[in-house]
Design a protein around this motif. Structure first.
Motif, mmCIF file in Angstrom:
data_model
loop_
_atom_site.group_PDB
_atom_site.id
_atom_site.type_symbol
_atom_site.label_atom_id
_atom_site.label_comp_id
_atom_site.label_asym_id
_atom_site.label_seq_id
_atom_site.Cartn_x
_atom_site.Cartn_y
_atom_site.Cartn_z
ATOM 1 N N ALA A 36 0.820 -1.214 0.000
ATOM 2 C CA ALA A 36 0.000 0.000 0.000
ATOM 3 C C ALA A 36 0.852 1.260 0.000
ATOM 4 O O ALA A 36 2.002 1.262 0.396
ATOM 5 C CB ALA A 36 -0.924 -0.002 1.212
ATOM 6 N N SER A 37 0.231 2.340 -0.437
ATOM 7 C CA SER A 37 0.886 3.641 -0.447
ATOM 8 C C SER A 37 0.800 4.288 0.937
ATOM 9 O O SER A 37 0.160 3.753 1.824
ATOM 10 C CB SER A 37 0.250 4.517 -1.512
ATOM 11 N N PRO A 38 1.435 5.443 1.116
ATOM 12 C CA PRO A 38 1.483 6.046 2.449
ATOM 13 C C PRO A 38 0.114 6.231 3.096
ATOM 14 O O PRO A 38 -0.860 6.564 2.427
ATOM 15 C CB PRO A 38 2.144 7.400 2.200
ATOM 16 N N ALA A 39 0.086 5.961 4.379
ATOM 17 C CA ALA A 39 -1.129 6.097 5.186
ATOM 18 C C ALA A 39 -0.707 6.575 6.570
ATOM 19 O O ALA A 39 0.482 6.734 6.849
ATOM 20 C CB ALA A 39 -1.841 4.757 5.259
ATOM 21 N N MET A 40 -1.660 6.771 7.449
ATOM 22 C CA MET A 40 -1.362 7.250 8.799
ATOM 23 C C MET A 40 -0.680 6.159 9.632
ATOM 24 O O MET A 40 -1.008 4.988 9.510
ATOM 25 C CB MET A 40 -2.629 7.687 9.519
ATOM 26 N N ALA A 41 0.258 6.585 10.467
ATOM 27 C CA ALA A 41 0.932 5.682 11.400
ATOM 28 C C ALA A 41 0.941 6.334 12.776
ATOM 29 O O ALA A 41 1.051 7.562 12.891
ATOM 30 C CB ALA A 41 2.359 5.414 10.931
ATOM 31 N N PHE A 42 0.828 5.505 13.798
ATOM 32 C CA PHE A 42 0.826 5.973 15.174
ATOM 33 C C PHE A 42 1.734 5.074 16.001
ATOM 34 O O PHE A 42 1.848 3.890 15.720
ATOM 35 C CB PHE A 42 -0.596 5.921 15.750
ATOM 36 N N ARG A 43 2.347 5.638 17.047
ATOM 37 C CA ARG A 43 3.240 4.846 17.897
ATOM 38 C C ARG A 43 3.100 5.277 19.348
ATOM 39 O O ARG A 43 2.954 6.457 19.658
ATOM 40 C CB ARG A 43 4.697 5.011 17.462
ATOM 41 N N LEU A 44 3.199 4.286 20.225
ATOM 42 C CA LEU A 44 3.263 4.488 21.665
ATOM 43 C C LEU A 44 4.406 3.617 22.163
ATOM 44 O O LEU A 44 4.482 2.439 21.804
ATOM 45 C CB LEU A 44 1.943 4.077 22.327
ATOM 46 N N ASP A 45 5.327 4.199 22.924
ATOM 47 C CA ASP A 45 6.452 3.415 23.420
ATOM 48 C C ASP A 45 6.839 3.853 24.824
ATOM 49 O O ASP A 45 6.405 4.882 25.324
ATOM 50 C CB ASP A 45 7.649 3.483 22.474
ATOM 51 N N GLY A 46 7.668 3.048 25.435
ATOM 52 C CA GLY A 46 8.215 3.351 26.747
ATOM 53 C C GLY A 46 9.523 2.620 26.903
ATOM 54 O O GLY A 46 9.784 1.624 26.219
ATOM 55 N N GLY A 47 10.359 3.129 27.773
ATOM 56 C CA GLY A 47 11.644 2.475 27.928
ATOM 57 C C GLY A 47 12.362 2.878 29.189
ATOM 58 O O GLY A 47 11.852 3.647 30.012
ATOM 59 N N TYR A 48 13.555 2.326 29.295
ATOM 60 C CA TYR A 48 14.427 2.622 30.417
ATOM 61 C C TYR A 48 15.802 2.970 29.860
ATOM 62 O O TYR A 48 16.427 2.148 29.188
ATOM 63 C CB TYR A 48 14.523 1.425 31.364
ATOM 64 N N GLN A 49 16.248 4.195 30.112
ATOM 65 C CA GLN A 49 17.565 4.636 29.657
ATOM 66 C C GLN A 49 18.572 4.257 30.734
ATOM 67 O O GLN A 49 18.670 4.898 31.776
ATOM 68 C CB GLN A 49 17.575 6.140 29.382
ATOM 69 N N ILE A 50 19.334 3.199 30.460
ATOM 70 C CA ILE A 50 20.261 2.625 31.430
ATOM 71 C C ILE A 50 21.449 3.542 31.654
ATOM 72 O O ILE A 50 21.881 3.750 32.791
ATOM 73 C CB ILE A 50 20.703 1.226 30.956
ATOM 74 N N THR A 51 21.992 4.076 30.577
ATOM 75 C CA THR A 51 23.107 5.032 30.620
ATOM 76 C C THR A 51 22.763 6.165 29.661
ATOM 77 O O THR A 51 21.802 6.060 28.896
ATOM 78 C CB THR A 51 24.430 4.376 30.179
ATOM 79 N N PRO A 52 23.540 7.243 29.632
ATOM 80 C CA PRO A 52 23.257 8.301 28.640
ATOM 81 C C PRO A 52 23.344 7.816 27.194
ATOM 82 O O PRO A 52 22.769 8.428 26.301
ATOM 83 C CB PRO A 52 24.332 9.346 28.928
ATOM 84 N N GLY A 53 24.006 6.680 26.951
ATOM 85 C CA GLY A 53 24.164 6.195 25.587
ATOM 86 C C GLY A 53 23.428 4.918 25.259
ATOM 87 O O GLY A 53 23.567 4.390 24.155
ATOM 88 N N PHE A 54 22.621 4.382 26.193
ATOM 89 C CA PHE A 54 21.999 3.083 25.944
ATOM 90 C C PHE A 54 20.644 2.988 26.640
ATOM 91 O O PHE A 54 20.506 3.373 27.800
ATOM 92 C CB PHE A 54 22.918 1.968 26.465
ATOM 93 N N ALA A 55 19.628 2.447 25.919
ATOM 94 C CA ALA A 55 18.292 2.259 26.485
ATOM 95 C C ALA A 55 17.682 0.976 25.935
ATOM 96 O O ALA A 55 18.108 0.460 24.900
ATOM 97 C CB ALA A 55 17.391 3.449 26.148
ATOM 98 N N ILE A 56 16.699 0.482 26.642
ATOM 99 C CA ILE A 56 15.888 -0.634 26.163
ATOM 100 C C ILE A 56 14.461 -0.098 26.042
ATOM 101 O O ILE A 56 14.007 0.644 26.910
ATOM 102 C CB ILE A 56 15.987 -1.864 27.087
ATOM 103 N N GLU A 57 13.780 -0.455 24.932
ATOM 104 C CA GLU A 57 12.491 0.157 24.639
ATOM 105 C C GLU A 57 11.486 -0.892 24.188
ATOM 106 O O GLU A 57 11.831 -1.821 23.464
ATOM 107 C CB GLU A 57 12.668 1.219 23.554
ATOM 108 N N VAL A 58 10.245 -0.725 24.599
ATOM 109 C CA VAL A 58 9.135 -1.545 24.140
ATOM 110 C C VAL A 58 8.094 -0.595 23.541
ATOM 111 O O VAL A 58 7.921 0.520 24.030
ATOM 112 C CB VAL A 58 8.547 -2.393 25.299
ATOM 113 N N GLY A 59 7.471 -1.022 22.450
ATOM 114 C CA GLY A 59 6.517 -0.119 21.813
ATOM 115 C C GLY A 59 5.546 -0.843 20.908
ATOM 116 O O GLY A 59 5.665 -2.043 20.657
ATOM 117 N N THR A 60 4.591 -0.079 20.414
ATOM 118 C CA THR A 60 3.645 -0.589 19.436
ATOM 119 C C THR A 60 3.432 0.480 18.358
ATOM 120 O O THR A 60 3.314 1.664 18.670
ATOM 121 C CB THR A 60 2.313 -1.011 20.087
ATOM 122 N N THR A 61 3.432 0.040 17.110
ATOM 123 C CA THR A 61 3.234 0.929 15.968
ATOM 124 C C THR A 61 2.065 0.400 15.149
ATOM 125 O O THR A 61 2.030 -0.785 14.814
ATOM 126 C CB THR A 61 4.499 0.989 15.088
ATOM 127 N N GLY A 62 1.121 1.270 14.841
ATOM 128 C CA GLY A 62 -0.007 0.905 13.997
ATOM 129 C C GLY A 62 0.022 1.684 12.704
ATOM 130 O O GLY A 62 0.310 2.879 12.697
#
Length: 174
Positions: A36-62
């Motif tokens: 399909a051609s471009p359509a609307m996308a939405f995202r919700l995520d959350g995470g934990y930034q362990i250090t200033p240079g590294f994080a782990i993230e969980v999310g959902t994109t529709g």
């Protein structure tokens, strides 16, 4: 004016508590895939930034789909590792890699020859994918950032082919 001042004071007060590494984010933009051609996308995520240079993230994109032989929404649920390159106090670059599970949503039939353009059994399949992405944050305060993210989902068991989402959003640290 009072509302703007109240918002700024609230953001400033919240930034005093933004040192534990937890964050949530929201985003909206464009999404597309191999069908399909471009359509609307939405995202919700959350995470934990362990250090200033590294994080782990969980999310959902529709991603909403329309305009093809099959009009179908897809939803991806992902877990990723995020590398962050701080460029001063106001600007960060990031890249992420992880895995995602894609599920098909509501489906309708558009125009076109379904048997040759799109195998109908793919429309109902769900599967695992690889997620790669990148983007940048503009840190408005210590706890609020504006961001632009490009996420690419690919793999052999995709309901609608490889998917891409280009999103603008906000991140809130706690």
């Amino acid at each position: 004016m009072k509302k703007i001042l109240g918002l700024l004071l609230g953001l400033t007060a919240a930034s005093a508590f933004a040192d534990n590494g937890l964050y949530v984010g929201v985003g909206a933009g464009l999404g597309w895939n191999d069908i399909a051609s471009p359509a609307m996308a939405f995202r919700l995520d959350g995470g934990y930034q362990i250090t200033p240079g590294f994080a782990i993230e969980v999310g959902t994109t529709g991603i909403t789909q329309s305009g093809g032989a099959i009009n179908e929404n897809v939803q991806m649920y992902d877990l990723s590792l995020k590398g962050i390159l701080p460029l001063g106090d106001m600007f960060d670059l990031f890249g992420q890699v992880g895995g995602a599970y894609q599920t098909p949503g509501a489906m309708s039939y558009g125009s076109g020859n379904l048997t040759t353009n799109y195998p109908i059994n793919n429309a109902t399949s769900a599967g695992w994918q690889v997620l790669v992405g990148g983007g940048f944050d503009i840190n408005l305060t210590k706890s609020v950032a504006f961001n632009v993210t490009d996420l690419y989902y690919f793999g052999s068991n995709n309901a609608l082919g490889n998917s891409n989402a280009l999103l603008a959003g906000m991140k809130f640290a706690f």
